[in-house]
Design a protein around this motif. Sequence first.
Motif, PDB file in Angstrom:
ATOM      1  N   GLU A  24       0.838  -1.207   0.000  1.00  0.00           N
ATOM      2  CA  GLU A  24       0.000   0.000   0.000  1.00  0.00           C
ATOM      3  C   GLU A  24       0.874   1.259   0.000  1.00  0.00           C
ATOM      4  OE1 GLU A  24      -0.771  -2.495   2.357  1.00  0.00           O
ATOM      5  OE2 GLU A  24      -2.278  -3.275   0.964  1.00  0.00           O
ATOM      6  N   PHE A  25       1.982   1.201   0.742  1.00  0.00           N
ATOM      7  CA  PHE A  25       2.865   2.377   0.771  1.00  0.00           C
ATOM      8  C   PHE A  25       3.486   2.604  -0.615  1.00  0.00           C
ATOM      9  CE2 PHE A  25       6.987   4.486   2.177  1.00  0.00           C
ATOM     10  CZ  PHE A  25       6.404   5.729   2.325  1.00  0.00           C
ATOM     11  N   THR A  26       3.884   1.506  -1.270  1.00  0.00           N
ATOM     12  CA  THR A  26       4.449   1.639  -2.628  1.00  0.00           C
ATOM     13  C   THR A  26       3.412   2.259  -3.560  1.00  0.00           C
ATOM     14  OG1 THR A  26       5.817  -0.291  -2.240  1.00  0.00           O
ATOM     15  CG2 THR A  26       5.477   0.322  -4.545  1.00  0.00           C
ATOM     16  N   PHE A  27       2.168   1.783  -3.480  1.00  0.00           N
ATOM     17  CA  PHE A  27       1.107   2.349  -4.316  1.00  0.00           C
ATOM     18  C   PHE A  27       0.924   3.842  -4.021  1.00  0.00           C
ATOM     19  CE2 PHE A  27      -3.283   3.767  -4.628  1.00  0.00           C
ATOM     20  CZ  PHE A  27      -3.505   3.619  -5.982  1.00  0.00           C
ATOM     21  N   LEU A  28       0.865   4.177  -2.728  1.00  0.00           N
ATOM     22  CA  LEU A  28       0.636   5.574  -2.347  1.00  0.00           C
ATOM     23  C   LEU A  28       1.770   6.479  -2.820  1.00  0.00           C
ATOM     24  CD1 LEU A  28      -0.810   5.163   1.256  1.00  0.00           C
ATOM     25  CD2 LEU A  28      -1.964   6.248  -0.665  1.00  0.00           C
ATOM     26  N   ARG A  29       2.996   5.982  -2.709  1.00  0.00           N
ATOM     27  CA  ARG A  29       4.144   6.793  -3.164  1.00  0.00           C
ATOM     28  C   ARG A  29       4.038   7.083  -4.652  1.00  0.00           C
ATOM     29  NH1 ARG A  29       9.645   4.113  -1.264  1.00  0.00           N
ATOM     30  NH2 ARG A  29      10.511   6.005  -2.142  1.00  0.00           N
ATOM     31  N   GLU A  30       3.685   6.047  -5.429  1.00  0.00           N
ATOM     32  CA  GLU A  30       3.570   6.256  -6.880  1.00  0.00           C
ATOM     33  C   GLU A  30       2.406   7.185  -7.209  1.00  0.00           C
ATOM     34  OE1 GLU A  30       3.441   2.334  -8.518  1.00  0.00           O
ATOM     35  OE2 GLU A  30       5.558   1.992  -7.993  1.00  0.00           O
ATOM     36  N   PHE A  31       1.304   6.989  -6.487  1.00  0.00           N
ATOM     37  CA  PHE A  31       0.104   7.803  -6.729  1.00  0.00           C
ATOM     38  C   PHE A  31       0.394   9.283  -6.441  1.00  0.00           C
ATOM     39  CE2 PHE A  31      -3.913   9.757  -5.730  1.00  0.00           C
ATOM     40  CZ  PHE A  31      -4.796   9.190  -6.628  1.00  0.00           C
ATOM     41  N   VAL A  32       1.017   9.520  -5.293  1.00  0.00           N
ATOM     42  CA  VAL A  32       1.288  10.899  -4.878  1.00  0.00           C
ATOM     43  C   VAL A  32       2.290  11.564  -5.827  1.00  0.00           C
ATOM     44  CG1 VAL A  32       2.409  12.229  -3.042  1.00  0.00           C
ATOM     45  CG2 VAL A  32       0.664  10.580  -2.461  1.00  0.00           C
ATOM     46  N   LEU A  33       3.262  10.802  -6.283  1.00  0.00           N
ATOM     47  CA  LEU A  33       4.244  11.349  -7.232  1.00  0.00           C
ATOM     48  C   LEU A  33       3.552  11.707  -8.547  1.00  0.00           C
ATOM     49  CD1 LEU A  33       7.191  12.050  -7.814  1.00  0.00           C
ATOM     50  CD2 LEU A  33       7.526   9.719  -8.616  1.00  0.00           C
ATOM     51  N   GLN A  34       2.710  10.790  -9.019  1.00  0.00           N
ATOM     52  CA  GLN A  34       2.055  11.009 -10.310  1.00  0.00           C
ATOM     53  C   GLN A  34       1.041  12.153 -10.250  1.00  0.00           C
ATOM     54  OE1 GLN A  34      -0.098   7.576 -11.720  1.00  0.00           O
ATOM     55  NE2 GLN A  34      -0.989   8.736 -13.420  1.00  0.00           N
ATOM     56  N   HIS A  35       0.269  12.219  -9.171  1.00  0.00           N
ATOM     57  CA  HIS A  35      -0.830  13.185  -9.136  1.00  0.00           C
ATOM     58  C   HIS A  35      -0.500  14.483  -8.416  1.00  0.00           C
ATOM     59  CE1 HIS A  35      -3.922  10.574 -10.884  1.00  0.00           C
ATOM     60  NE2 HIS A  35      -3.261   9.597 -10.291  1.00  0.00           N
ATOM     61  N   CYS A  36       0.459  14.464  -7.502  1.00  0.00           N
ATOM     62  CA  CYS A  36       0.771  15.690  -6.752  1.00  0.00           C
ATOM     63  C   CYS A  36       2.202  16.148  -7.015  1.00  0.00           C
ATOM     64  CB  CYS A  36       0.610  15.498  -5.247  1.00  0.00           C
ATOM     65  SG  CYS A  36      -0.920  14.727  -4.751  1.00  0.00           S
ATOM     66  N   GLY A  37       3.014  15.338  -7.679  1.00  0.00           N
ATOM     67  CA  GLY A  37       4.399  15.718  -7.957  1.00  0.00           C
ATOM     68  C   GLY A  37       5.304  15.603  -6.739  1.00  0.00           C
ATOM     69  N   SER A  39       7.509  13.694  -4.036  1.00  0.00           N
ATOM     70  CA  SER A  39       8.204  12.415  -3.915  1.00  0.00           C
ATOM     71  C   SER A  39       8.399  12.096  -2.435  1.00  0.00           C
ATOM     72  CB  SER A  39       9.489  12.496  -4.747  1.00  0.00           C
ATOM     73  OG  SER A  39      10.599  12.434  -4.015  1.00  0.00           O
ATOM     74  N   LEU A  40       7.787  11.010  -2.005  1.00  0.00           N
ATOM     75  CA  LEU A  40       7.821  10.593  -0.594  1.00  0.00           C
ATOM     76  C   LEU A  40       8.928   9.569  -0.399  1.00  0.00           C
ATOM     77  CD1 LEU A  40       4.008   9.882   0.066  1.00  0.00           C
ATOM     78  CD2 LEU A  40       5.322  11.794   0.952  1.00  0.00           C
ATOM     79  N   GLY A  41       9.866   9.865   0.478  1.00  0.00           N
ATOM     80  CA  GLY A  41      10.949   8.914   0.745  1.00  0.00           C
ATOM     81  C   GLY A  41      10.437   7.709   1.525  1.00  0.00           C
ATOM     82  N   GLU A  42      11.204   6.623   1.445  1.00  0.00           N
ATOM     83  CA  GLU A  42      10.856   5.380   2.169  1.00  0.00           C
ATOM     84  C   GLU A  42      10.669   5.654   3.664  1.00  0.00           C
ATOM     85  OE1 GLU A  42      10.043   1.697   3.363  1.00  0.00           O
ATOM     86  OE2 GLU A  42      10.193   2.209   1.223  1.00  0.00           O
ATOM     87  N   HIS A  43      11.496   6.597   4.191  1.00  0.00           N
ATOM     88  CA  HIS A  43      11.455   6.874   5.623  1.00  0.00           C
ATOM     89  C   HIS A  43      10.185   7.604   6.078  1.00  0.00           C
ATOM     90  CE1 HIS A  43      12.966  10.400   3.603  1.00  0.00           C
ATOM     91  NE2 HIS A  43      12.759  11.114   4.674  1.00  0.00           N
ATOM     92  N   LYS A  44       9.323   7.971   5.145  1.00  0.00           N
ATOM     93  CA  LYS A  44       8.107   8.715   5.520  1.00  0.00           C
ATOM     94  C   LYS A  44       6.926   7.797   5.831  1.00  0.00           C
ATOM     95  CE  LYS A  44       9.636  12.939   4.341  1.00  0.00           C
ATOM     96  NZ  LYS A  44       9.930  13.991   5.263  1.00  0.00           N
ATOM     97  N   ARG A  45       7.155   6.481   5.800  1.00  0.00           N
ATOM     98  CA  ARG A  45       6.025   5.570   5.929  1.00  0.00           C
ATOM     99  C   ARG A  45       5.208   5.792   7.216  1.00  0.00           C
ATOM    100  NH1 ARG A  45       5.740  -0.943   5.519  1.00  0.00           N
ATOM    101  NH2 ARG A  45       7.514  -0.590   4.171  1.00  0.00           N
ATOM    102  N   GLN A  46       5.902   5.882   8.335  1.00  0.00           N
ATOM    103  CA  GLN A  46       5.231   6.088   9.630  1.00  0.00           C
ATOM    104  C   GLN A  46       4.407   7.361   9.635  1.00  0.00           C
ATOM    105  OE1 GLN A  46       6.199   5.582  13.574  1.00  0.00           O
ATOM    106  NE2 GLN A  46       5.150   3.739  12.878  1.00  0.00           N
TER     107      GLN A  46
END
Length: 289
Positions: A24-37, A39-46
């Motif tokens: 789900e985190f991988t999906f959210l990272r891709e979604f946010v990058l594509q739609h909001c520009g 880029s969420l680092g791996e360390h932002k999961r929490q």
Amino acid sequence: MNALVDTGDAAAAGGQGPNLGEAEFTFLREFVLQHCGISLGEHKRQLVQGRLLRRLRALSLPGFAAYCDLLRRDPESELGELASCISTNVTSFFREMHHYDMLVDELLPRWLAEKQGGRLRIWSAGCSTGEEPYAIAMVLAEALERTKANVDAKILATDLSPQALEAARKGVYAVDRLGGVSEERRKRWFQRGEGSFDGYARVHPRLRELVTIQPLNLLHEWPMQGRFDAIFCRNVVIYFDKPTKQRLFSRYAGMLDSRGYLFLGHSESMYGLSDDFDLIGRTVYRKRS
Ligand SMILES: C[S@@+](CC[C@H](N)C(=O)[O-])C[C@H]1O[C@@H](n2cnc3c(N)ncnc32)[C@H](O)[C@@H]1O
């Protein structure tokens, strides 16, 4: 200032509520990058987990997989809320005062003299809760009054966050948020609330008249026609990835009048990202002719 300010939500949520799994985190990272520009680092999961728990509760969803399904089914309808959760709307009146000084001392006198009978257009892109466009409106209204210029002047204010836009439309602010506004301007441009509105102030109708507030995702199509004399896009692109910034700056160049101005935030730069602008002041760029 940080797009993902750690408000302690994640820690507070530790152990309570559903977990944000890898998929789900991988999906959210891709979604946010594509739609909001963004880029969420791996360390932002929490942090993302903590922020989105509120949305899960508001939507009565059992977990993050259900939230991702909702985004897959209807990406547009939830986008603004998602962006609000993961980014900050921090702003204030007359933030980065040197930009307003430049408007007052140099740009407005020149534009209003040159544009008699014409149009002046300023865009506050990523306006958050409205403090930026209303502060621009104050200096614009004052310059119009001072010069008695016959200029059709308007400010467009856009953002993708529904909550921020609602606050901007209301134009009502707690008095302790007016820190950057001089006493003289408080008296001139705000109406103090009474009774249940004690401690709040509403922006003067004249400012609301000058500002048009619209939802707009900067990564999507732009419906505006006509050119702008200046674009304020401050403290917005800081967490965009490089290709998103490059595309955005090139589109801004296309929307600006010849030799129009672009104002960025204090920690943002166009260095290495665009050949369309010259740096002419502190985070102020002018379009090359
Ligand atoms: C930190 S605030 C900056 C407000 C104001 N410009 C200032 O400098 O005080 C950033 C704003 O950018 C908006 N934003 C972020 N990504 C955006 C996007 N892709 N399209 C439109 N607005 C966006 C956020 O919703 C937020 O309100």
